[in-house]
Design an enzyme around this catalytic site. Structure first.
Site, mmCIF file in Angstrom:
data_model
loop_
_atom_site.group_PDB
_atom_site.id
_atom_site.type_symbol
_atom_site.label_atom_id
_atom_site.label_comp_id
_atom_site.label_asym_id
_atom_site.label_seq_id
_atom_site.Cartn_x
_atom_site.Cartn_y
_atom_site.Cartn_z
ATOM 1 N N TYR A 61 0.857 -1.192 0.000
ATOM 2 C CA TYR A 61 0.000 0.000 0.000
ATOM 3 C C TYR A 61 0.894 1.243 0.000
ATOM 4 O O TYR A 61 1.721 1.409 0.907
ATOM 5 C CB TYR A 61 -0.891 0.050 1.238
ATOM 6 C CG TYR A 61 -1.976 -1.007 1.321
ATOM 7 C CD1 TYR A 61 -2.298 -1.819 0.250
ATOM 8 C CD2 TYR A 61 -2.703 -1.172 2.501
ATOM 9 C CE1 TYR A 61 -3.291 -2.767 0.346
ATOM 10 C CE2 TYR A 61 -3.711 -2.123 2.604
ATOM 11 C CZ TYR A 61 -3.995 -2.922 1.525
ATOM 12 O OH TYR A 61 -4.994 -3.867 1.623
ATOM 13 N N LEU A 210 -19.112 -1.753 1.930
ATOM 14 C CA LEU A 210 -19.929 -0.731 1.247
ATOM 15 C C LEU A 210 -19.714 -0.788 -0.266
ATOM 16 O O LEU A 210 -20.086 0.146 -0.976
ATOM 17 C CB LEU A 210 -19.588 0.667 1.771
ATOM 18 C CG LEU A 210 -19.668 0.851 3.289
ATOM 19 C CD1 LEU A 210 -19.293 2.275 3.670
ATOM 20 C CD2 LEU A 210 -21.056 0.500 3.817
ATOM 21 N N ARG A 212 -16.950 -0.422 -1.796
ATOM 22 C CA ARG A 212 -16.061 0.720 -2.070
ATOM 23 C C ARG A 212 -16.821 2.047 -2.199
ATOM 24 O O ARG A 212 -16.462 2.908 -2.972
ATOM 25 C CB ARG A 212 -15.224 0.457 -3.323
ATOM 26 C CG ARG A 212 -14.290 -0.717 -3.137
ATOM 27 C CD ARG A 212 -13.621 -1.145 -4.412
ATOM 28 N NE ARG A 212 -12.733 -2.268 -4.142
ATOM 29 C CZ ARG A 212 -13.144 -3.527 -3.969
ATOM 30 N NH1 ARG A 212 -14.426 -3.812 -4.051
ATOM 31 N NH2 ARG A 212 -12.301 -4.492 -3.699
ATOM 32 N N GLY A 213 -17.882 2.154 -1.416
ATOM 33 C CA GLY A 213 -18.664 3.394 -1.406
ATOM 34 C C GLY A 213 -19.823 3.392 -2.387
ATOM 35 O O GLY A 213 -20.663 4.290 -2.361
#
Length: 335
Positions: A61, A210, A212-213
């Site tokens: 990351y 979610l 990714r929203g």
């Protein structure tokens, strides 16, 4: 808050808060666009103060920058956190993903650098980010088991693998949890993976709760937001998915909660219904997002509410896979 009772992360794992903090979106080099480091660190500190103890990151990351940020946030607070770290993904200088390497020597090398970046003497939960098709899972888990014996790792986890791989891994060393995507619109794990977890006493740390929203109406924004290229957000699919977003919003309004709270509550309710501990791993980037996420613990759903929600937001109707086709083809969990 109505529930802050800790749960056990599988029969072999540690006691954990019922929600984990995903750190992928924090700081420089985030796949969701630029992040505010000071706010990220303040969010981690707030989470630890509220009892959240799993902090999830990966050595790839932000090309290692995410681990440096988490390490900075943990100074003086190491005893409050359980560090969950993924490894094995290879990246080029331009950020491109180049595949995976989970050979035993590579596994120990990745671990050494994670310990250095995080500034710690052990990692609590260590896991390969994906199954390396060239390396038997027994070899990878065996290498991590060596590191458990040596004191550098406490527990072993897995990520995005299927039922057969989970069973093979568990024969080498106890596995505490599987990290995998699970949401109202991402339910493929229910067929064979969740039954395997239940059978073996392994928990799930669920990400993408979610989608990714998507489920909360969030749209890709700014340079570097990888969602702009994800199938469920691309032109055409985004419009086809809007009715699902609207249906969730409507049901949330009827219950007097936010769509995010309802989506998180659904995942937790499904864990109870399927006799598997499921800990949603939520990528809150700000203290406000964290507060909204933690307030979902006040929301409970009975079986009839779960059924009504699944009927209103049917997973079969979602347009687009959770990753691009090339990535989906490499996922052991989707085979």
């Amino acid at each position: 808050m109505t529930t802050t009772n800790q749960e056990r992360l599988g029969k072999s794992g540690p006691s954990v808060f019922p929600i984990a903090l995903g750190c992928m979106g924090m700081g420089a080099g985030s796949w969701y666009g630029a992040g505010d480091e000071a706010e990220s660190i303040a969010t981690i500190h707030e989470a630890l103060e509220r009892g959240v103890n799993i902090l999830d990151t990966g050595d790839f990351y932000g090309m290692g920058k995410n681990e440096l940020l988490v390490g900075k946030a943990l100074q003086g607070r190491r005893d409050k956190a359980l560090l969950s770290v993924k490894f094995g993904a290879l990246r080029g200088p331009d950020g491109a993903l180049l595949g995976h390497d989970t050979r035993p020597a590579a596994t120990k090398n990745f671990l050494a650098h994670s310990l250095s970046r995080l500034g710690v003497d052990h990692i609590d939960i260590y896991r390969p980010a994906r199954l390396d098709p060239h390396v038997p899972i027994e070899d990878t888990v065996g290498a991590i088991a060596d590191m458990v014996k040596a004191g550098y790792v406490r527990y072993i986890g897995l990520s995005e693998v299927g039922a057969e791989t989970i069973r093979r891994a568990a024969k080498v060393h106890p596995i505490c949890d599987l990290q995998i995507e699970y949401a109202l619109v991402s339910r493929s794990v229910e067929a064979s993976i969740i039954p395997a977890l239940r059978e073996l006493g392994i928990a799930m740390t669920a990400y993408g709760v979610l989608s990714r929203g998507l489920l909360t109406g969030s749209k890709p924004s700014g340079k570097g937001d990888v969602r702009a290229h994800m199938p469920r957000f691309v032109a055409g699919n985004a419009e086809r998915n809007q009715p699902l977003v609207d249906a969730l919003a409507r049901m949330a309004a009827e219950k007097g909660v936010s769509p995010a709270q309802l989506a998180i509550a659904w995942v937790r309710a499904k864990g109870a219904a399927q006799s598997v501990t499921i800990v949603p791993t939520m990528g809150a980037r700000t203290r406000k997002q964290l507060a909204d996420t933690l307030s979902s613990l006040d929301v409970s759903l009975d079986a009839s509410e779960v059924a009504a929600l699944e009927a209103a937001v049917p997973a079969s109707e979602v347009a687009g896979t959770r990753y691009a086709e090339a990535m989906m083809a490499t996922l052991d969990s989707e085979k």
